[in-house]
Design a protein around this motif. Sequence first.
Motif, PDB file in Angstrom:
ATOM      1  N   PRO A 126      65.116  15.816  30.280  1.00 35.59           N
ATOM      2  CA  PRO A 126      64.658  17.081  29.705  1.00 35.59           C
ATOM      3  C   PRO A 126      65.729  18.175  29.832  1.00 35.59           C
ATOM      4  N   LYS A 127      65.651  19.165  28.940  1.00 39.31           N
ATOM      5  CA  LYS A 127      66.537  20.325  29.040  1.00 39.31           C
ATOM      6  C   LYS A 127      66.197  21.077  30.319  1.00 39.31           C
ATOM      7  N   ARG A 128      67.238  21.658  30.960  1.00 35.97           N
ATOM      8  CA  ARG A 128      66.970  22.240  32.272  1.00 35.97           C
ATOM      9  C   ARG A 128      68.018  23.270  32.673  1.00 35.97           C
ATOM     10  N   VAL A 129      67.646  24.070  33.683  1.00 31.83           N
ATOM     11  CA  VAL A 129      68.552  24.988  34.363  1.00 31.83           C
ATOM     12  C   VAL A 129      68.628  24.520  35.809  1.00 31.83           C
ATOM     13  N   VAL A 130      69.847  24.297  36.321  1.00 29.48           N
ATOM     14  CA  VAL A 130      70.004  23.744  37.659  1.00 29.48           C
ATOM     15  C   VAL A 130      71.020  24.563  38.461  1.00 29.48           C
ATOM     16  N   ARG A 131      70.876  24.511  39.782  1.00 31.39           N
ATOM     17  CA  ARG A 131      71.824  25.158  40.692  1.00 31.39           C
ATOM     18  C   ARG A 131      72.615  24.069  41.420  1.00 31.39           C
ATOM     19  N   LEU A 132      73.933  24.170  41.350  1.00 31.33           N
ATOM     20  CA  LEU A 132      74.821  23.189  41.965  1.00 31.33           C
ATOM     21  C   LEU A 132      75.472  23.814  43.192  1.00 31.33           C
ATOM     22  N   HIS A 133      75.132  23.310  44.369  1.00 32.56           N
ATOM     23  CA  HIS A 133      75.738  23.802  45.601  1.00 32.56           C
ATOM     24  C   HIS A 133      77.081  23.107  45.797  1.00 32.56           C
ATOM     25  N   LEU A 134      78.133  23.886  45.997  1.00 33.48           N
ATOM     26  CA  LEU A 134      79.480  23.335  46.085  1.00 33.48           C
ATOM     27  C   LEU A 134      79.926  23.162  47.536  1.00 33.48           C
ATOM     28  N   SER A 135      80.909  22.301  47.719  1.00 31.95           N
ATOM     29  CA  SER A 135      81.528  22.123  49.027  1.00 31.95           C
ATOM     30  C   SER A 135      82.349  23.361  49.379  1.00 31.95           C
ATOM     31  N   LYS A 136      82.830  23.436  50.616  1.00 28.81           N
ATOM     32  CA  LYS A 136      83.569  24.611  51.061  1.00 28.81           C
ATOM     33  C   LYS A 136      84.838  24.832  50.250  1.00 28.81           C
ATOM     34  N   ASP A 137      85.476  23.733  49.815  1.00 30.47           N
ATOM     35  CA  ASP A 137      86.698  23.897  49.020  1.00 30.47           C
ATOM     36  C   ASP A 137      86.409  24.107  47.540  1.00 30.47           C
ATOM     37  N   GLY A 138      85.117  24.061  47.157  1.00 29.00           N
ATOM     38  CA  GLY A 138      84.731  24.328  45.774  1.00 29.00           C
ATOM     39  C   GLY A 138      85.075  23.227  44.796  1.00 29.00           C
ATOM     40  N   LYS A 139      85.392  22.027  45.281  1.00 23.21           N
ATOM     41  CA  LYS A 139      85.841  20.966  44.397  1.00 23.21           C
ATOM     42  C   LYS A 139      84.839  19.831  44.227  1.00 23.21           C
ATOM     43  N   SER A 140      83.671  19.937  44.837  1.00 24.44           N
ATOM     44  CA  SER A 140      82.662  18.889  44.680  1.00 24.44           C
ATOM     45  C   SER A 140      81.270  19.489  44.822  1.00 24.44           C
ATOM     46  N   VAL A 141      80.297  18.781  44.277  1.00 24.80           N
ATOM     47  CA  VAL A 141      78.887  19.174  44.370  1.00 24.80           C
ATOM     48  C   VAL A 141      78.263  18.419  45.530  1.00 24.80           C
ATOM     49  N   VAL A 142      77.603  19.122  46.435  1.00 31.96           N
ATOM     50  CA  VAL A 142      76.980  18.469  47.577  1.00 31.96           C
ATOM     51  C   VAL A 142      75.480  18.270  47.375  1.00 31.96           C
ATOM     52  N   ARG A 143      74.840  19.156  46.598  1.00 35.49           N
ATOM     53  CA  ARG A 143      73.428  18.952  46.285  1.00 35.49           C
ATOM     54  C   ARG A 143      73.057  19.800  45.068  1.00 35.49           C
ATOM     55  N   MET A 144      71.914  19.458  44.493  1.00 40.32           N
ATOM     56  CA  MET A 144      71.452  20.124  43.275  1.00 40.32           C
ATOM     57  C   MET A 144      70.002  20.539  43.436  1.00 40.32           C
ATOM     58  N   MET A 145      69.664  21.724  42.886  1.00 44.51           N
ATOM     59  CA  MET A 145      68.278  22.183  42.889  1.00 44.51           C
ATOM     60  C   MET A 145      67.865  22.566  41.472  1.00 44.51           C
ATOM     61  N   PRO A 146      66.852  21.904  40.897  1.00 49.75           N
ATOM     62  CA  PRO A 146      66.354  22.319  39.578  1.00 49.75           C
ATOM     63  C   PRO A 146      65.687  23.692  39.675  1.00 49.75           C
ATOM     64  N   LEU A 147      65.946  24.550  38.699  1.00 46.79           N
ATOM     65  CA  LEU A 147      65.324  25.876  38.652  1.00 46.79           C
ATOM     66  C   LEU A 147      64.237  25.946  37.588  1.00 46.79           C
ATOM     67  N   ASP A 148      64.532  25.464  36.386  1.00 48.68           N
ATOM     68  CA  ASP A 148      63.539  25.387  35.308  1.00 48.68           C
ATOM     69  C   ASP A 148      63.808  24.111  34.530  1.00 48.68           C
ATOM     70  N   VAL A 149      62.792  23.278  34.387  1.00 45.89           N
ATOM     71  CA  VAL A 149      62.977  21.967  33.769  1.00 45.89           C
ATOM     72  C   VAL A 149      61.835  21.682  32.803  1.00 45.89           C
ATOM     73  N   ALA A 150      62.190  21.136  31.633  1.00 44.82           N
ATOM     74  CA  ALA A 150      61.206  20.613  30.672  1.00 44.82           C
ATOM     75  C   ALA A 150      60.176  21.654  30.262  1.00 44.82           C
ATOM     76  N   ASN A 151      60.595  22.892  30.133  1.00 46.98           N
ATOM     77  CA  ASN A 151      59.672  23.932  29.674  1.00 46.98           C
ATOM     78  C   ASN A 151      59.354  23.693  28.196  1.00 46.98           C
ATOM     79  N   PRO A 152      58.073  23.677  27.824  1.00 46.33           N
ATOM     80  CA  PRO A 152      57.723  23.434  26.417  1.00 46.33           C
ATOM     81  C   PRO A 152      58.341  24.435  25.448  1.00 46.33           C
ATOM     82  N   ALA A 153      58.678  25.636  25.953  1.00 47.43           N
ATOM     83  CA  ALA A 153      59.253  26.666  25.079  1.00 47.43           C
ATOM     84  C   ALA A 153      60.750  26.499  24.885  1.00 47.43           C
TER      85      ALA A 153
END
Length: 248
Positions: A126-153
Motif C-alpha cells: 500500500p501507499k504509505r508515509v514512513v519514518r526511517l531512523h538512521l545510524s549515527k553516521d547517517g549511512k544506513s537505516v536501523v529501523r522503520m516506523m509507519p506513520l500513515d499507511v493504506a489510507n483510502p483517500a
Amino acid sequence: STGKLLDKYLLPVDQGTRALSSITVGKGGQVFAADGMRNEIYTVEGKSLKLVVANPKLTSIRGLAVSDDGNTLYFADYALGVFGADLNSGTGFPLAHDPTHLVLGGIEGLYWYQGCLVAIENGMSPKRVVRLHLSKDGKSVVRMMPLDVANPAFGLPTYGAVVGDDLYYIANSQKGLYGQYGDLKDKDKLQAVRIFRSNMHFAWAEGGIRAGMSLPVREATPQEAAAARAKPSTPEPPKPAQPDKKGD
C-alpha cells in the motif's frame, strides 16, 4: 517577506529537455534542486547553479533532504532507492538497509527530521508515509516506523512541507491529468486537492521494524552440526492404510 522577486537562476541552455522537479532548503539556507529529466542535482552558488550530483546509472531523482548539519544531501531514486552525498568530500553512497525487511522504492517525497528521513512512498502497495531512523553516521537505516499507511483517500501522495513535528503533503496529486506544458487533458476528472498531515514524532519511543543490514549467519558449533546431520533430511512418508477384513 514582501514577495518581491530577488533573483533567478537559470540552467545552461543546450539541446534536450530539462525539468527542475524537486527542491529543498537546508537548515543553513542552502538550496538544492534536482533535474528529474537528466538526473542531476544543482545547488545555488553565487549567481548561478552549480552541479553537485550526476550519475548516468540513476533513473529518476525525486525527493531531496539535507541533514541538519548541512553535510549530507539525501535523495530518492524512484526505482533504485535512497542515496546520500557527502557534500564535504564530494562522494556518494547508497543508504544501506535490509531489503528483506524494508522496501525503499517508489519514494516521491523525502524529508529530514531529528536524525531520521521521512519518506512518502506512492510507487508501492500500500501507499504509505514512513519514518526511517538512521545510524549515527547517517549511512544506513536501523529501523522503520509507519506513520500513515493504506489510507483510502490516498490517490497519489506526492510532496509536502515540514512544519514543526508535522508533515503536510498532497494526498491526491492529479499531475497525470496534465500534459508536458501544463495543459489540462480532462477537466471533468479533476478533484478537490486533499492536504494531509502526518505527525513525524508518532510512536517515537517504540522500536518499529528492524531495517538494518542483515546480521551475519552464526557458524554452528560441532555439537549442533552433528545433531543436524543425525536428523533425516526429509520426513518419513506416511505408511499406507491397511484395508479391513472386507477389503474396503
